[in-house]
Design a protein around this motif. Structure first.
Motif, short mmCIF file in Angstrom:
data_model
loop_
_atom_site.label_atom_id
_atom_site.label_comp_id
_atom_site.label_asym_id
_atom_site.label_seq_id
_atom_site.Cartn_x
_atom_site.Cartn_y
_atom_site.Cartn_z
N UNK A 85 52.10 48.14 -6.55
CA UNK A 85 53.11 48.93 -7.25
C UNK A 85 54.15 49.51 -6.30
N UNK A 86 54.03 49.24 -5.01
CA UNK A 86 54.95 49.81 -4.03
C UNK A 86 56.36 49.30 -4.24
N UNK A 87 57.32 50.20 -4.34
CA UNK A 87 58.73 49.82 -4.52
C UNK A 87 59.49 49.79 -3.20
N UNK A 88 58.85 50.18 -2.12
CA UNK A 88 59.37 49.99 -0.77
C UNK A 88 58.25 49.38 0.05
N UNK A 89 58.56 48.25 0.70
CA UNK A 89 57.50 47.52 1.39
C UNK A 89 57.93 47.22 2.82
N UNK A 90 57.05 47.54 3.75
CA UNK A 90 57.27 47.24 5.16
C UNK A 90 56.19 46.25 5.60
N UNK A 91 56.61 45.00 5.73
CA UNK A 91 55.69 43.92 6.09
C UNK A 91 55.71 43.71 7.60
N UNK A 92 54.54 43.37 8.13
CA UNK A 92 54.44 42.87 9.50
C UNK A 92 53.75 41.51 9.45
N UNK A 93 54.48 40.48 9.86
CA UNK A 93 53.94 39.13 9.96
C UNK A 93 53.76 38.78 11.44
N UNK A 94 52.96 37.75 11.67
CA UNK A 94 52.76 37.24 13.04
C UNK A 94 52.80 35.72 13.01
N UNK A 95 53.53 35.15 13.94
CA UNK A 95 53.61 33.69 14.05
C UNK A 95 52.70 33.20 15.16
N UNK A 96 51.60 32.51 14.84
CA UNK A 96 50.74 31.96 15.91
C UNK A 96 51.46 30.92 16.76
N UNK A 97 52.48 30.25 16.17
CA UNK A 97 53.18 29.20 16.91
C UNK A 97 54.05 29.79 18.02
N UNK A 98 54.82 30.84 17.68
CA UNK A 98 55.75 31.42 18.65
C UNK A 98 55.23 32.69 19.28
N UNK A 99 54.09 33.21 18.75
CA UNK A 99 53.52 34.46 19.21
C UNK A 99 54.49 35.63 19.03
N UNK A 100 55.26 35.56 17.96
CA UNK A 100 56.23 36.61 17.67
C UNK A 100 55.76 37.47 16.51
N UNK A 101 56.09 38.73 16.56
CA UNK A 101 55.88 39.67 15.46
C UNK A 101 57.16 39.70 14.63
N UNK A 102 57.00 39.58 13.32
CA UNK A 102 58.14 39.54 12.41
C UNK A 102 58.03 40.71 11.44
N UNK A 103 59.04 41.54 11.40
CA UNK A 103 59.03 42.70 10.52
C UNK A 103 60.04 42.52 9.39
N UNK A 104 59.67 42.93 8.20
CA UNK A 104 60.53 42.81 7.02
C UNK A 104 60.36 44.06 6.16
N UNK A 105 61.47 44.71 5.83
CA UNK A 105 61.45 45.86 4.93
C UNK A 105 62.23 45.49 3.68
N UNK A 106 61.61 45.66 2.52
CA UNK A 106 62.23 45.27 1.26
C UNK A 106 61.94 46.34 0.20
N UNK A 107 62.57 46.14 -0.96
CA UNK A 107 62.13 46.84 -2.17
C UNK A 107 60.85 46.15 -2.64
N UNK A 108 60.52 46.26 -3.90
CA UNK A 108 59.29 45.65 -4.39
C UNK A 108 59.39 44.16 -4.65
N UNK A 109 60.53 43.54 -4.33
CA UNK A 109 60.71 42.13 -4.66
C UNK A 109 59.74 41.26 -3.86
N UNK A 110 59.34 40.17 -4.49
CA UNK A 110 58.47 39.21 -3.83
C UNK A 110 59.24 38.51 -2.72
N UNK A 111 58.66 38.36 -1.52
CA UNK A 111 59.41 37.71 -0.44
C UNK A 111 59.61 36.21 -0.62
N UNK A 112 58.84 35.59 -1.53
CA UNK A 112 59.05 34.17 -1.79
C UNK A 112 58.16 33.25 -0.99
#
Length: 371
Positions: free
Chosen positions: A48-75
């Motif tokens: 139900x969160x309408x503000x979302x702060x995602x942290x992803x990690x890429x095993x291929x590049x070893x990079x941390x990816x951050x994404x801040x959105x409203x409640x929309x699905x990232x796809x």
């Protein structure tokens, strides 16, 4: 990050937020709003969160990816890692969904252990049964597997969704092939793929020397096959037509059509209506009316939980109409294999997506409608 605390990216929809931040299959969701991804459902619309702060990690590049959105699905489509399922599954819940993901990932030894433990906690009338049969088959216990799968198909299959039927018929098809009955094996495996279009099942069909199947797309890209004029079931009595709804639809907006066919409601319908509520909230500029079409007038009084999200949508004054199709005319036009079957259309009547309208389906339709 430990795999036992992550969700894995399985697919990424072109044009979505997930693609724009360069997510690819195999990347990991580590956390959302500071909460470990291992504690989240892969179905992000349940949050139900309408503000979302995602942290992803890429095993291929070893990079941390951050994404801040409203409640929309990232796809992107997410699933639990096998390590997460092994570490967190509680047999007393008898939840088949994580075990279906474990089957998809090929964790058969763990699947045998966990499905067996879950079956001991209750009745056999459960989609746990075909998953346990699959694990038996994959671990070499063929005769016992066939007994379990046959029992499910004979006694219990009608009460559960078609993906579990797909698991059962897949292994029964493999068994026919092992007995040399290639014609029947091909027919049964084709039925399995129609229920559950997985690469493993497509590989089995191709191994029989038959054309390799691909996921069936019947309507996307085509025009709606006809108009309808139906009466509302609830609220003020009105007559609703598709043609008038399309005329009122602005460019870039979607008309949603949910076909229940011979159901008034079911578990997947309640989940769809939950997703619809998040769409109305998070994609409001792009979501037009929803028409829910059923040939059953009355709710099931013993299953009020099928209609909880529908009631919430009505309380929220979401733009949807419940339409009565007593002769099943609209369903006959589209021939859906499942209920609900959801289509998204633009104002020209072109169908942009079909299926269950998960997050990736939404992005596919929105990208097409706003080209």
């Amino acid at each position: 990050p430990p795999l036992a605390r992550c969700l894995e990216v399985r697919k990424v929809e072109p044009g979505s937020l997930a693609e724009r931040i360069l997510l690819v299959p195999g990347d990991l969701l580590v956390s959302m709003n500071g909460q470990s991804a291992g504690l989240l459902s892969p179905k992000l619309w349940k949050s139900t969160a309408t503000l979302r702060e995602y942290i992803f990690y890429s095993p291929q590049t070893r990079e941390r990816i951050e994404l801040t959105t409203t409640g929309i699905d990232p796809g992107c489509e997410l699933r639990r890692t096998p390590e997460l399922i092994k570490a967190s599954y509680k047999p007393e819940t008898r939840d088949p969904e994580p075990l279906l993901e474990l089957w998809e990932a090929g964790g058969f030894a763990s699947l045998l252990e966990l499905s067996g433990a879950a079956l001991q906690k209750g009745a056999k009338d459960s989609p746990l049964l075909p998953l346990h049969g699959a694990a038996l088959y994959e671990t070499g216990q063929i005769d016992e597997a066939v007994k379990v799968l046959t029992l499910y198909m004979r006694e219990y299959v009608r009460g559960w969704t078609t993906d579990y039927r797909g698991v059962a018929t897949f292994y029964l098809g493999l068994h026919k092939a092992s007995q040399g009955d290639m014609e029947t094996a091909g027919q049964v495996l084709a039925l399995a793929y129609a229920d559950l279009p997985q690469e493993r099942i497509a590989d089995a069909i191709a191994n029989l020397g038959l054309p390799r199947p691909s996921p069936e797309v019947v309507w996307a890209g085509r025009s709606a096959p006809g108009d309808y004029e139906l009466q509302t079931l609830e609220g003020d009595a009105k007559t609703i037509t598709m043609s008038e709804a399309l005329l009122d639809l602005a460019d870039g907006r979607l008309l949603l059509l949910c076909l229940l066919s011979s159901y008034r409601g079911n578990g997947p319908y309640d989940e769809f209506m939950q997703r619809y509520l998040t769409l109305v909230r998070d994609f409001k500029p792009f979501v037009g009316p929803l028409h829910v079409v059923t040939s059953v007038r009355d709710r099931y009084p013993d299953r009020p939980y099928y209609f909880e999200a529908e009631d919430k949508a009505r309380q929220a004054r979401a733009p949807f109409e419940l339409l009565f199709d007593p002769e099943g005319y609209v369903s006959a036009l589209y021939g859906p294999r499942v209920s609900p079957f959801v289509l998204a259309l633009d104002n020209r009547g072109t169908i942009l997506s079909e299926g269950s309208l998960e997050g990736m389906d939404v992005w596919r339709a929105l990208v097409a409608a706003n080209r």
